[in-house]
Write an enzyme that holds these catalytic residues in place. Structure first.
Site, PDB file in Angstrom:
ATOM      1  N   ASP A   1       4.259  34.071   7.807  1.00 28.72           N
ATOM      2  CA  ASP A   1       3.021  34.807   8.089  1.00 28.72           C
ATOM      3  C   ASP A   1       2.756  34.878   9.584  1.00 28.72           C
ATOM      4  OD1 ASP A   1       2.475  31.963   8.084  1.00 28.72           O
ATOM      5  OD2 ASP A   1       0.336  32.424   8.112  1.00 28.72           O
TER       6      ASP A   1
ATOM      7  N   GLU B   1       0.973  29.553   6.979  1.00 23.29           N
ATOM      8  CA  GLU B   1       0.855  28.467   7.961  1.00 23.29           C
ATOM      9  C   GLU B   1      -0.342  28.693   8.862  1.00 23.29           C
ATOM     10  OE1 GLU B   1       1.553  26.351  11.849  1.00 23.29           O
ATOM     11  OE2 GLU B   1       1.270  28.475  11.482  1.00 23.29           O
TER      12      GLU B   1
HETATM   13 ZN    ZN Z   1       3.748  29.231  14.201  1.00 25.03          ZN
END
Ligand code: ZN
Length: 419
Positions: A90, A185
């Site tokens: 992401d 993340e």
């Molecule tokens: Zn990163």
């Protein structure tokens, strides 16, 4: 060895064109369905390279194994750990990741790089002194309207390139190597649904670091503290001698905190801090939220005690506040991964000797924040972080030098190779 032969720059430029921005306000997992589009591409690519066990699960995690090229007996005799390389798919919610148009600057001249889609976005050596290292070399930027997404598609590209390199060179001796790509993340949930049992690795390394040589194995330990102040309410027309206003008490408590120490705006390096982030309520009750951060976990409790002491002192010093009630509630957020990694010195040694072999001086600095690696370390997979080269991340001026990615690829190859 010409590392570019394994296409790390080409892969990065292809992956960044797939929008994978995550969303902190979403309650689904992954937070945005579009992240699975890249996961799907990676799944096909890993299979094409020859990683037959590659899978993508419903949560968008991609896992695969680069099979060992040595016999099981030898792996057992050498007591080879199973290592896992990990990167997140992401991109940050802070900056658009839609229609990313990566630009490869073939031979960077040292002149300011004006991004074509928004000429007010200019990348210069004055602003980014590290850029000087890439004069005459290849640099990749976005086009001015979006971030680039080298955070962390550079990590993804390096790992896929490693798989391609090792599968194309079966003479290189190595044990089984695990690959893990995670969603979300950037919204702090990347470790939430990792199937560690299925992954079955001894150590992990995220490829999610910045400048050449950086090696991160230490993060903050973090708590959130909520201080609740209950005042005493009365009708304001007949409140004399009765009312104790929680808002005024809260204001005095915040004002009593040190202003030039112990706060994010005055700390750096290994110093911790206490950071009031949010206040809500009214005259009857106020809640103040604090972030508590330190590299030494034991200090968190000291800080929490001190917050309560400061608050108590304010209440005790003023007879108008003496009926107010104070209460704290502490929530653990994450812990310094060094506590775990210190128990596995071999994983640090393995990485640093590969840096050395590649002629790269390691730069070991603590992360003033938390990473998925810090959470993964406490969930059973000790995980440190290796450089990729990414710079000016989460911004339209994000850029990366291709040679840094190639050097990271070389480090990984040295880490796994048995000689
Ligand atoms: Zn990163």
């Amino acid at each position: 060895m010409e590392w570019n032969a394994f296409g790390v720059a080409e892969r990065l430029m292809r992956y960044v064109q797939i929008d994978t921005q995550s969303d902190p306000n979403s309650t689904s997992f992954p937070s945005t369905e579009k992240q699975k589009k890249l996961a799907q591409v990676l799944l096909s690519e890993l299979k094409e390279i020859g990683l037959e066990d590659a899978t993508m699960d419903d949560n968008g995690y991609v896992m695969a194994t680069i099979p060992a090229t040595i016999a099981a007996e030898k792996i057992a005799a050498l007591q080879l750990p199973i290592i896992c390389f990990c990167a997140h798919i992401d991109t940050a919610p802070d900056c658009s990741g839609t229609n990313v148009k990566p630009i490869l600057h073939q031979q960077y001249t040292g002149a300011p790089i004006v991004l074509p889609d928004d000429p007010s976005q200019v990348i210069t050596i004055e602003k980014y002194p590290y850029l000087k290292n890439f004069i005459g070399k290849e640099v990749i930027t976005a086009s001015g309207r979006t971030l680039l997404g080298s955070d962390d598609k550079a990590g993804v590209a390096i790992i896929v390139s490693l798989a391609a390199y090792l599968m194309a060179n079966p003479a290189i001796q190595h044990g089984p190597i695990k690959i893990l790509f995670t969603p979300d993340e950037e919204v702090g949930r990347g470790a939430d649904h990792i199937d560690f049992k299925k992954l079955n690795a001894d150590f992990g390394y995220t490829l999610d670091g910045g400048a050449l040589g950086c090696f991160e194995m230490e993060s903050f330990s973090a708590d959130q503290l909520i201080l609740t102040i209950d005042g005493v309410m009365a009708h304001p027309g007949s409140a004399k001698g009765v009312m104790q206003n929680a808002l005024k008490i809260a204001a005095d408590i915040i004002a009593a905190f040190p202003k030039e120490t112990w706060c994010p705006e005055h700390t750096e390096g290994k110093q911790g801090f206490v950071h009031p982030t949010h206040i809500e309520g009214g005259a009857e009750q106020v809640k103040i939220e604090f972030l508590i951060r330190d590299f030494d976990t034991a200090n968190l409790e000291r800080y929490e005690t001190r917050i309560l002491e400061i608050a108590n002192a304010v209440v005790q010093a003023n007879p108008n506040y003496n009926q107010a009630k104070l209460q704290i509630q502490v929530k653990q957020q994450y812990r310094n991964m060094k506590e775990i990694i210190d128990q596995h010195p071999a994983m640090v040694e393995l990485a640093l000797s590969a840096y050395k072999k590649a002629g790269i001086a390691p730069v070991i600095e603590p992360i003033r924040g938390g990473t998925d690696g810090s959470r993964m370390s406490f969930m059973g997979l000790p995980t440190a972080n290796i450089f990729t080269g990414m710079q000016a991340i989460h911004s339209k001026q994000e850029w990366i030098g291709v040679s840094d990615m190639q050097q990271a690829l070389q480090v990984l190859a040295y880490m796994v190779e048995i000689n």
